[in-house]
Design a protein around this motif. Sequence first.
Motif, PDB file in Angstrom:
ATOM      1  N   LEU A 176       0.831  -1.196   0.000  1.00 49.01           N
ATOM      2  CA  LEU A 176       0.000   0.000   0.000  1.00 49.01           C
ATOM      3  C   LEU A 176       0.869   1.251   0.000  1.00 49.01           C
ATOM      4  CD1 LEU A 176      -2.620  -0.985   2.730  1.00 49.01           C
ATOM      5  CD2 LEU A 176      -3.087  -0.755   0.279  1.00 49.01           C
ATOM      6  N   TYR A 177       0.239   2.379  -0.320  1.00 50.63           N
ATOM      7  CA  TYR A 177       0.894   3.680  -0.192  1.00 50.63           C
ATOM      8  C   TYR A 177       1.502   3.814   1.205  1.00 50.63           C
ATOM      9  CZ  TYR A 177       1.079   8.768   0.503  1.00 50.63           C
ATOM     10  OH  TYR A 177       1.465  10.048   0.811  1.00 50.63           O
ATOM     11  N   GLY A 178       2.643   4.490   1.293  1.00 51.15           N
ATOM     12  CA  GLY A 178       3.405   4.534   2.544  1.00 51.15           C
ATOM     13  C   GLY A 178       2.602   4.965   3.757  1.00 51.15           C
ATOM     14  N   ARG A 179       1.796   6.012   3.641  1.00 54.54           N
ATOM     15  CA  ARG A 179       1.011   6.476   4.794  1.00 54.54           C
ATOM     16  C   ARG A 179      -0.120   5.520   5.130  1.00 54.54           C
ATOM     17  NH1 ARG A 179       3.187   9.840   8.562  1.00 54.54           N
ATOM     18  NH2 ARG A 179       4.782  11.042   7.465  1.00 54.54           N
ATOM     19  N   SER A 180      -0.670   4.842   4.114  1.00 51.53           N
ATOM     20  CA  SER A 180      -1.674   3.809   4.404  1.00 51.53           C
ATOM     21  C   SER A 180      -1.035   2.670   5.174  1.00 51.53           C
ATOM     22  CB  SER A 180      -2.298   3.289   3.106  1.00 51.53           C
ATOM     23  OG  SER A 180      -3.027   4.292   2.446  1.00 51.53           O
TER      24      SER A 180
ATOM     25  N   MET B  59     -12.524  -6.264   7.351  1.00 52.61           N
ATOM     26  CA  MET B  59     -12.276  -5.487   6.136  1.00 52.61           C
ATOM     27  C   MET B  59     -10.928  -5.842   5.540  1.00 52.61           C
ATOM     28  SD  MET B  59     -12.079  -1.300   5.642  1.00 52.61           S
ATOM     29  CE  MET B  59     -13.707  -1.029   6.320  1.00 52.61           C
ATOM     30  N   VAL B  60     -10.859  -5.736   4.215  1.00 50.83           N
ATOM     31  CA  VAL B  60      -9.610  -5.843   3.463  1.00 50.83           C
ATOM     32  C   VAL B  60      -9.434  -4.554   2.674  1.00 50.83           C
ATOM     33  CG1 VAL B  60      -8.507  -6.980   1.492  1.00 50.83           C
ATOM     34  CG2 VAL B  60      -9.576  -8.355   3.290  1.00 50.83           C
ATOM     35  N   LEU B  61      -8.226  -3.985   2.734  1.00 54.04           N
ATOM     36  CA  LEU B  61      -7.903  -2.768   1.989  1.00 54.04           C
ATOM     37  C   LEU B  61      -6.812  -3.099   0.981  1.00 54.04           C
ATOM     38  CD1 LEU B  61      -7.983   0.338   1.493  1.00 54.04           C
ATOM     39  CD2 LEU B  61      -6.282   0.549   3.327  1.00 54.04           C
ATOM     40  N   VAL B  62      -7.061  -2.774  -0.290  1.00 55.24           N
ATOM     41  CA  VAL B  62      -6.106  -3.129  -1.335  1.00 55.24           C
ATOM     42  C   VAL B  62      -6.087  -2.037  -2.393  1.00 55.24           C
ATOM     43  CG1 VAL B  62      -7.769  -4.426  -2.714  1.00 55.24           C
ATOM     44  CG2 VAL B  62      -5.364  -5.048  -2.829  1.00 55.24           C
TER      45      VAL B  62
ATOM     46  N   ALA C 228     -12.437  -2.995   0.558  1.00 61.33           N
ATOM     47  CA  ALA C 228     -12.218  -1.575   0.265  1.00 61.33           C
ATOM     48  C   ALA C 228     -11.083  -1.466  -0.745  1.00 61.33           C
ATOM     49  CB  ALA C 228     -11.870  -0.809   1.534  1.00 61.33           C
ATOM     50  N   VAL C 229     -11.296  -0.729  -1.813  1.00 65.61           N
ATOM     51  CA  VAL C 229     -10.324  -0.616  -2.903  1.00 65.61           C
ATOM     52  C   VAL C 229      -9.908   0.836  -3.075  1.00 65.61           C
ATOM     53  CG1 VAL C 229      -9.894  -1.000  -5.354  1.00 65.61           C
ATOM     54  CG2 VAL C 229     -11.312  -2.620  -4.072  1.00 65.61           C
ATOM     55  N   ASP C 230      -8.609   1.083  -2.953  1.00 62.01           N
ATOM     56  CA  ASP C 230      -8.057   2.391  -3.278  1.00 62.01           C
ATOM     57  C   ASP C 230      -7.792   2.396  -4.778  1.00 62.01           C
ATOM     58  OD1 ASP C 230      -6.475   4.633  -3.758  1.00 62.01           O
ATOM     59  OD2 ASP C 230      -5.491   4.534  -1.811  1.00 62.01           O
ATOM     60  N   ASN C 231      -8.586   3.171  -5.508  1.00 59.51           N
ATOM     61  CA  ASN C 231      -8.558   3.156  -6.972  1.00 59.51           C
ATOM     62  C   ASN C 231      -7.805   4.361  -7.543  1.00 59.51           C
ATOM     63  OD1 ASN C 231      -9.294   1.721  -9.312  1.00 59.51           O
ATOM     64  ND2 ASN C 231     -11.058   3.036  -9.684  1.00 59.51           N
ATOM     65  N   THR C 232      -6.933   4.967  -6.731  1.00 61.58           N
ATOM     66  CA  THR C 232      -6.255   6.191  -7.146  1.00 61.58           C
ATOM     67  C   THR C 232      -5.421   5.993  -8.399  1.00 61.58           C
ATOM     68  OG1 THR C 232      -6.199   7.042  -4.880  1.00 61.58           O
ATOM     69  CG2 THR C 232      -4.607   7.963  -6.420  1.00 61.58           C
ATOM     70  N   PHE C 233      -4.602   4.960  -8.439  1.00 60.85           N
ATOM     71  CA  PHE C 233      -3.718   4.751  -9.586  1.00 60.85           C
ATOM     72  C   PHE C 233      -4.496   4.390 -10.843  1.00 60.85           C
ATOM     73  CE2 PHE C 233       0.992   3.813  -8.551  1.00 60.85           C
ATOM     74  CZ  PHE C 233       1.055   4.938  -7.750  1.00 60.85           C
ATOM     75  N   THR C 234      -5.427   3.461 -10.718  1.00 66.63           N
ATOM     76  CA  THR C 234      -6.118   2.963 -11.895  1.00 66.63           C
ATOM     77  C   THR C 234      -7.182   3.930 -12.391  1.00 66.63           C
ATOM     78  OG1 THR C 234      -6.726   1.341 -10.207  1.00 66.63           O
ATOM     79  CG2 THR C 234      -6.100   0.511 -12.312  1.00 66.63           C
ATOM     80  N   THR C 235      -7.857   4.596 -11.470  1.00 64.10           N
ATOM     81  CA  THR C 235      -8.969   5.507 -11.750  1.00 64.10           C
ATOM     82  C   THR C 235     -10.112   4.735 -12.398  1.00 64.10           C
ATOM     83  OG1 THR C 235      -8.590   6.274 -14.037  1.00 64.10           O
ATOM     84  CG2 THR C 235      -7.249   7.291 -12.285  1.00 64.10           C
ATOM     85  N   PRO C 236     -11.321   5.290 -12.379  1.00 63.76           N
ATOM     86  CA  PRO C 236     -12.440   4.599 -13.039  1.00 63.76           C
ATOM     87  C   PRO C 236     -12.284   4.505 -14.548  1.00 63.76           C
ATOM     88  CG  PRO C 236     -13.102   6.769 -12.234  1.00 63.76           C
ATOM     89  CD  PRO C 236     -11.768   6.488 -11.644  1.00 63.76           C
ATOM     90  N   ARG C 237     -11.309   5.217 -15.111  1.00 62.54           N
ATOM     91  CA  ARG C 237     -11.031   5.084 -16.541  1.00 62.54           C
ATOM     92  C   ARG C 237     -10.413   3.709 -16.839  1.00 62.54           C
ATOM     93  NH1 ARG C 237     -13.004   7.535 -21.038  1.00 62.54           N
ATOM     94  NH2 ARG C 237     -11.429   8.009 -22.617  1.00 62.54           N
TER      95      ARG C 237
END
Length: 394
Positions: free
Chosen positions: A109-113, A149-152, A180-189
Amino acid sequence: MTDRKPLETLVRRAPWPDSVSRAVGTPLQPSVVYASENPDQLDAQYGGAVAGYTYAREGHPNADVLARKIDMLEGAEGGLVTGSGMAAVTAALMGILGAGDHVLGGDQLYGRSLRLMTQDLARFGIATGLFDPTDPATLEAAIRPETRMVLVEVVSNPTLRVADMEGIARICNDRGVLLAVDNTFTTPRGYRPFDHGADIVIHSVTKLLAGHSDATLGYVAARDPGLRKAIYDFAVTTGMTPSPFDCWLAERGLMSFPLRYDRAEENARVLADHLAGLKGVRRVVYPTRPDHPDHNRAVALLGARGGNMVSFELEGGRAAANALVRAMPEVAFAPTLGDIGTTLSHPNSSSHRNVAPEARARAGISEGFFRVSVGVEEIALLLRDFSAGVAAAS
């Protein structure tokens, strides 16, 4: 004429001018408070019988305009904009989990996460663990009866490994665990988590969605209305309020998001191939390249959407890294991503500086490792800049 003295009436708010036409641009509304007609109306607002704003910490128009647009992109309802991406992550975890619960996170995950998972949640009685998102068997083995919960991340930061989202979603569904999905890199695009079994979607809007490095915001949406309310209540109580001005800027940036994303993605693909052919580059990581460790999964999950992020590793250590950055003054060296222009970051000195050296080594994050957030410049400029940088490092 009036009997009122001008100076005595200056403090009174002037009514907004009437107009039969409407603004084409979204109005900016920085007001902290909103006046209601009487206590009955205010009660009705808080009770949900009528729609209306009360206090900006509880919501304001610019945040709602932005949230509805991201909802549309993600196929979500009732998404919440927060003051930063990490505020969105925190609201999802702390708004839903409590003492005695257990949460599992991807180990890249991202460093702060990662810090939140490994250092902070335990102080509130929330147990945590990590698993390899490219290997669902490690998730299955790590789940406990109290796991809630799972965060990925779909694509990890900064190593660009591609999670086995199908396997992770199947396990979470079978075991009754929230995904829970962090979609920052992929984006909904590139990927829409709700279409693939996710319960919660998170974004750092600061990055690709806003796209201009001038707004700090996050977004979180939950499929279940009860979870949405829990996240909202926690965010409001703890003051994760986004700035109206930042929301206004981000909404403006979002209008060009598909165009920016497609251009940056094409640039990234070309740059990745170019870097792979330069002497002094040990390896290049880009999801759609055949030599990516998760290539088959990336193609199955994302199709041709490799995204705008490229990582590469120089031959050499910190001295080579410093030389590369110095030789590329027109490429911003900054610990960020998603700007309209290309930015270059060095995880060892920024996002992962507080991660244990042995953990960085296991992830392949050496002193020569860089992450590139590719922008929309003319590709010839980028090829020139990176060629000069690698040559200087060698």
